[in-house]
Design an enzyme around this catalytic site. Structure first.
Site, mmCIF file in Angstrom:
data_model
loop_
_atom_site.group_PDB
_atom_site.id
_atom_site.type_symbol
_atom_site.label_atom_id
_atom_site.label_comp_id
_atom_site.label_asym_id
_atom_site.label_seq_id
_atom_site.Cartn_x
_atom_site.Cartn_y
_atom_site.Cartn_z
ATOM 1 N N GLU A 170 -8.124 6.980 -42.060
ATOM 2 C CA GLU A 170 -7.735 5.583 -41.972
ATOM 3 C C GLU A 170 -8.764 4.838 -41.128
ATOM 4 O O GLU A 170 -9.128 5.340 -40.062
ATOM 5 C CB GLU A 170 -6.358 5.421 -41.328
ATOM 6 C CG GLU A 170 -5.870 3.968 -41.432
ATOM 7 C CD GLU A 170 -4.493 3.741 -40.801
ATOM 8 O OE1 GLU A 170 -3.855 4.704 -40.345
ATOM 9 O OE2 GLU A 170 -4.073 2.585 -40.796
ATOM 10 N N GLU B 177 -1.180 9.517 -38.626
ATOM 11 C CA GLU B 177 0.052 9.951 -39.294
ATOM 12 C C GLU B 177 -0.152 10.627 -40.649
ATOM 13 O O GLU B 177 0.751 10.577 -41.493
ATOM 14 C CB GLU B 177 0.948 8.714 -39.486
ATOM 15 C CG GLU B 177 0.446 7.677 -40.519
ATOM 16 C CD GLU B 177 -0.321 6.513 -39.930
ATOM 17 O OE1 GLU B 177 -0.867 6.640 -38.812
ATOM 18 O OE2 GLU B 177 -0.387 5.455 -40.597
ATOM 19 N N ASN B 178 -1.279 11.281 -40.906
ATOM 20 C CA ASN B 178 -1.514 11.943 -42.200
ATOM 21 C C ASN B 178 -0.274 12.692 -42.676
ATOM 22 O O ASN B 178 0.389 13.367 -41.900
ATOM 23 C CB ASN B 178 -2.646 12.954 -42.052
ATOM 24 C CG ASN B 178 -3.803 12.413 -41.270
ATOM 25 O OD1 ASN B 178 -4.379 11.410 -41.657
ATOM 26 N ND2 ASN B 178 -4.105 13.034 -40.143
ATOM 27 N N HIS C 26 6.027 7.732 -32.804
ATOM 28 C CA HIS C 26 5.379 6.707 -33.639
ATOM 29 C C HIS C 26 4.822 7.337 -34.920
ATOM 30 O O HIS C 26 5.082 6.851 -36.025
ATOM 31 C CB HIS C 26 4.275 6.023 -32.824
ATOM 32 C CG HIS C 26 3.504 4.983 -33.566
ATOM 33 N ND1 HIS C 26 3.763 3.633 -33.438
ATOM 34 C CD2 HIS C 26 2.483 5.081 -34.452
ATOM 35 C CE1 HIS C 26 2.933 2.964 -34.219
ATOM 36 N NE2 HIS C 26 2.133 3.808 -34.844
ATOM 37 N N GLU C 27 4.055 8.411 -34.755
ATOM 38 C CA GLU C 27 3.433 9.021 -35.941
ATOM 39 C C GLU C 27 4.505 9.614 -36.854
ATOM 40 O O GLU C 27 4.406 9.536 -38.073
ATOM 41 C CB GLU C 27 2.410 10.092 -35.550
ATOM 42 C CG GLU C 27 1.315 9.628 -34.591
ATOM 43 C CD GLU C 27 0.627 8.340 -34.973
ATOM 44 O OE1 GLU C 27 0.531 8.021 -36.171
ATOM 45 O OE2 GLU C 27 0.187 7.606 -34.052
ATOM 46 N N HIS D 60 6.114 6.936 -38.946
ATOM 47 C CA HIS D 60 5.256 6.484 -40.048
ATOM 48 C C HIS D 60 5.560 7.219 -41.355
ATOM 49 O O HIS D 60 5.214 6.732 -42.422
ATOM 50 C CB HIS D 60 3.780 6.724 -39.712
ATOM 51 C CG HIS D 60 3.084 5.554 -39.061
ATOM 52 N ND1 HIS D 60 3.237 4.252 -39.475
ATOM 53 C CD2 HIS D 60 2.190 5.518 -38.036
ATOM 54 C CE1 HIS D 60 2.475 3.468 -38.719
ATOM 55 N NE2 HIS D 60 1.831 4.198 -37.835
ATOM 56 N N GLU E 23 2.307 -0.973 -39.081
ATOM 57 C CA GLU E 23 2.103 -0.818 -37.635
ATOM 58 C C GLU E 23 3.112 -1.620 -36.804
ATOM 59 O O GLU E 23 3.669 -1.114 -35.836
ATOM 60 C CB GLU E 23 0.663 -1.155 -37.245
ATOM 61 C CG GLU E 23 -0.384 -0.213 -37.856
ATOM 62 C CD GLU E 23 -0.144 1.268 -37.576
ATOM 63 O OE1 GLU E 23 0.663 1.592 -36.679
ATOM 64 O OE2 GLU E 23 -0.751 2.120 -38.264
#
Ligand code: B3K
Ligand code: ZN
Length: 874
Positions: A125, A268-269, A301-302, A305, A324
């Site tokens: 990203e 966040e893959n 957070h990740e 996502h 985001e």
């Protein structure tokens, strides 16, 4: 660059001409050259109405194109420039095989495939995938991926990618392979690969519907003892998302990998998050309280996502805040639920007011949904993230929790598997709630921080109280004039005893819908002239003014039922006093303060019913950066001198209380990073900081004892900062030496050692920073090191960075020029303090512009640096 980099515009968005249905990747990882074989099953996009469009794939000049085949036949007829591969004619449906050669070991930009401490890892990203292979590298092209990784088994025993492992085996020459299959369609920016000699911890999690998920966190062997806190945080986040949003995890395995070379916090893959070590490793000896809380927040957070970002992603990068802003709102609510809600709010608002408001007032100001950009990496900003989260929070406030949840359910259900826009998000909220958010949408399209000027009137005879509110918004680069915003203004009214007066429906807080440029709100049957409590909980990201007297502010500090506003009243009082002192300082008048702040602080220290964390927050004076942001012209020296003066006045007046509260909050209990223990440590360390301003031997001893006896990094580091930033030269050098000796093998602790020195307000810190750049611990290729030393000096040491001779500015220019070649994203981030040059006196303005010009003239600039410098000088 022969031509100047060009901006791209949201208004020019077009659907992709071709889609990828399936992406198969084979990586042959090696030390000299890595081969990537990509096989793409592609089709014409039925939604694209161009006639026989050419196929265009994104690429990068660091990549060598080895071969190209269309439907199994070698392809000769194509055009290849630095960044684009164009094939004029392709069938409706076809298979394209592309072989590229890359050199991850030489990739210092840390985008695409690169090496961190000997392990291969990726960051795709926003536009890193195009450095791995030629591809339609845009978020609205979503495909299922199957990835085979081949590598030397001894060096790279662990081979990871997105999804589930489906095959593994041995090959010749000591190599092995693993194949991963990700059944969820995703854009290329969510692709990830890791290969290295890694260890991991593993736990199991059962989802609400009873599915079992394997959770694994990987790191280098030496860090295996620092992974449990992240694991616990991950499980808490998974449970919370089920309970609060009804969202479950979808794959059978969820992996996190810690790497030390990383441009930001984490990524966040799908199924394979890659984290900066600073956001995942935590243990009491090496990690401060703040870092523990960051780990908890970033892990969550990740994870969040996975729904707000991966299952539903962005149509284009102008929509970045779709994922985001929403995800920051989600992680903030999670942290509020895990810890103290008011403390979390105070921290977030402090960041917003200090740094996002400054961004909104500078040359890089942009709406939450930008209209244009030159380099998207420059738009991972406080505006897109933090203000974006405030915008979602306002929707939550306007709809209330139930309707908001109905809206998020509808959003996830309607758009699962799609790439959508911020407008789609608002539309789902509107459709689910029946509320009209058309005017509210301006929060996405208009930049700038709105100002609210509030006044009031009271008619005793009729008991009518009125609030008169005017809103305005300063010009920003994208627009001179702004239309009124729809602002939720939460308020309460306090009677003479400090009790909340009942408002409509007997409620004590009410959200007013401010939609006009000027508006009056009327309250009937108000028995006495009230003191208004305005913008409770910071219900909108605005600057509000109301002509409070000092007595009224003291009254609010004592009585407001809204914890956030009690803190805010103290901030307002301290800010007003300090601004008056700055004026005195500039006029050469003696500095004096009336006793209201001292008295108010004394009362707060004496009130044992208060949360110690809130006591610490209330007693923390507004930062120099905050005062600079508020000033028309920032006088860094005056601000620093005044703040130090006031700290000394408070320390002298409240010395006994600080000593008593310090002792009361010491504890023998083993370290725990829970909110209550963190609260007590924060108050204790605040007391120590005040006492240290007295520059007395006995307090130095107190700090040294704390440093030597601490069983945790929070207490040790707080004591270290106090000693290093004090005037005790010998103690400083001794402690710094001791700290380095003790922790030199702990990379993250060494970063703290660098930061403590870089943020020192004492003279000649720049000399020290230059010396430290020569220290074996420093590596300009490692972003954490650059942030710890260079960024901290430039952004968190205002008196030294803004030295009147311009030495700080020249230093920054030098480093940016060097980093521009190595790592453009980090170079461009480092420039942030320079973009604020209009804030300073004419002499400094000239020096700052000179330094910016020096960067501009230094040769070929990356898009990242070019955009920031050219917009700053425009
Ligand atoms: N989405 C990533 C940020 C990627 C930044 C690329 N320059 C981390 C996050 O916000 O979760
Ligand atoms: Zn994010």
């Amino acid at each position: 660059m022969s031509e100047q980099p060009q901006a791209i515009y949201l208004k020019d968005y077009q659907v992709p001409a071709y889609l990828v249905e399936r992406t198969e990747l084979r990586f042959e990882l090696a030390e000299e050259q890595t081969t990537v074989i990509a096989t793409l099953q592609m089709i014409r996009n039925p939604d694209c109405n161009q006639q026989a469009p050419a196929l265009q794939l994104h690429g990068h000049d660091s990549m060598v194109l080895q071969s190209l085949q269309l439907d199994g036949e070698p392809l000769m007829n194509y055009q290849h420039s630095d960044e684009l591969l164009t094939i004029a004619e392709v069938p409706e449906r076809f298979s394209l095989q592309i072989v590229t050669l890359i050199e991850p070991q030489n990739n210092t930009a840390l985008e695409g495939l690169y090496k961190s401490d000997g392990m291969f890892c990726t960051q795709c990203e926003a536009e890193g995938f195009r450095r791995i292979t030629f591809y339609p590298d845009r978020p609205d092209v979503m495909a299922v991926f199957r990835t085979t990784i081949v590598a030397d088994k001894a060096k790279y025993p662990v081979l990871l990618s997105n999804g589930n492992p489906v095959e593994r085996g041995e090959l010749d020459d000591g190599r092995h392979f693993v194949t991963w299959d990700d059944p969820f369609k995703k854009p290329a920016y969510l692709f990830a690969l890791v290969a290295g000699d890694l260890q991991h911890i593993e736990e199991r999690y059962t989802t609400a519907s009873g599915r079992e998920v394997i959770l694994q966190i990987f790191a280098e062997a030496k860090d295996l003892n620092k992974l449990q806190y992240a694991m616990d945080s991950l499980k808490n986040a998974m449970r919370w998302d089920e309970q609060v949003y009804g969202r479950e995890y979808d794959l059978d395995i969820y992996m996190i990998v810690a790497v030390d070379f990383f441009n930001m916090g984490a990524m966040e893959n799908k199924g394979l998050n890659i984290f900066n070590t600073s956001c995942v490793l935590a243990n009491p000896e090496t990690t401060t309280d703040a870092a523990f809380q960051r780990v908890e927040g970033v892990v969550a957070h990740e994870y969040f996502h996975n729904w707000s970002g991966n299952r539903v992603t962005c149509r284009d990068w102008f929509q970045l805040s779709l994922k985001e802003g929403f995800t920051v709102f989600r992680d903030a609510e999670f942290s509020a639920d895990m810890n103290s809600r008011t403390v979390k709010r105070v921290e977030d608002v402090t960041l917003l007011r200090t740094a996002q408001f400054a961004e909104d007032a500078g040359p890089m100001a942009h709406p939450v949904r930008p209209e244009s950009f030159i380099e998207i990496s420059n738009f991972y900003t406080l505006t897109v993230y933090e203000k974006g989260a405030e915008v979602v929070r306002m929707i939550h406030t306007l709809l209330g929790p139930e309707l908001f949840r109905k809206g998020s359910d509808l959003y996830f259900e309607r758009h699962d598997g799609q790439a959508v826009t911020t407008d789609d998000f608002v539309q789902a909220m509107e459709d689910a709630s029946g509320r009209d958010l058309s005017q509210f949408r301006r929060w996405y399209s208009q930049a700038g921080t709105p100002r609210l000027a509030v006044s009031d009137s009271y008619d005793e005879a009729s008991g009518r109280y009125q609030l008169h509110v005017k809103q305005s918004c300063p010009a920003t680069p994208e627009a001179e004039r702004k239309l009124p915003f729809h602002i939720p203004l939460a308020i309460g009214l306090l009677d003479g005893e400090g009790n909340d007066l009942p408002l409509t429906d007997g409620q004590t807080s009410q959200v007013l819908d401010l939609t006009e440029a000027e508006q009056t709100f009327t309250f009937e049957d108000i028995p006495v002239r009230p003191v208004p409590s305005l913008l409770r909980g910071f219900s909108a990201p605005v600057k509000l003014s109301y002509p409070y007297s000092r007595e009224q502010l003291v009254f609010l500090i004592r009585h407001d039922s809204d914890g956030f506003n009690r803190w805010d009243a103290a901030q307002t009082l301290a800010t007003e006093l300090m601004e008056a002192l700055v004026a005195d300082y500039q006029a050469g008048r003696e500095l004096q303060i009336d006793s209201c702040l001292v008295d108010a602080f004394a009362a707060v220290l004496d009130d044992s019913s208060l949360d110690p964390a809130m006591v610490a927050k209330t007693l923390s004076l507004p930062s120099e950066a905050y005062l600079a942001e508020r000033a028309e012209q920032a006088d860094v020296e005056a601000i620093h001198a005044v703040r130090e003066f006031l700290r000394l006045v408070l320390a002298k007046a409240l010395r006994e209380r600080f000593e008593r509260v310090y002792r009361a909050n010491c504890s023998d209990a083993p370290y725990s990073p829970d909110a209550e223990s963190i609260a007590r440590r924060s108050l204790k360390n605040l007391c120590l900081a005040y006492l240290m301003t007295l520059q007395q031997q006995n307090y130095l001893q107190l700090a040294l004892d704390q440093y030597h006896q601490a069983d945790n990094m929070s207490d040790a580091q707080s004591a270290l900062v106090q000693v290093v930033h004090s005037g005790f030269d010998e103690a400083r050098e001794q402690l710094l030496g001791d700290f380095y000796q003790r922790w030199q093998k702990e990379t993250l602790v060494v970063n703290q050692w660098l930061s403590v020195q870089a943020s020192n307000p004492q003279p000649d810190t720049l000399g020290r920073v230059r010396q430290l750049m020569e220290h074996p611990a420093f590596d300009i290729r490692n972003p954490n090191r650059v942030r710890a030393l260079l960024a901290v000096f430039c952004a968190q040491n205002p008196v030294n960075f803004h030295a009147g001779d311009g030495s700080g500015y020249r230093f920054l220019a030098e480093q940016v020029i060097r980093l521009n070649e190595l790592n453009p994203q980090i170079a461009s981030r480092l420039l942030t303090p320079m973009t604020r040059w209009r804030k300073f006196d004419p002499q400094r303005q000239t020096l700052m512009k000179g330094a910016l010009q020096q960067v501009m003239d230094s040769g070929e600039l990356s898009r990242d640096v070019y955009e920031v410098v050219s917009k700053s000088l425009a």
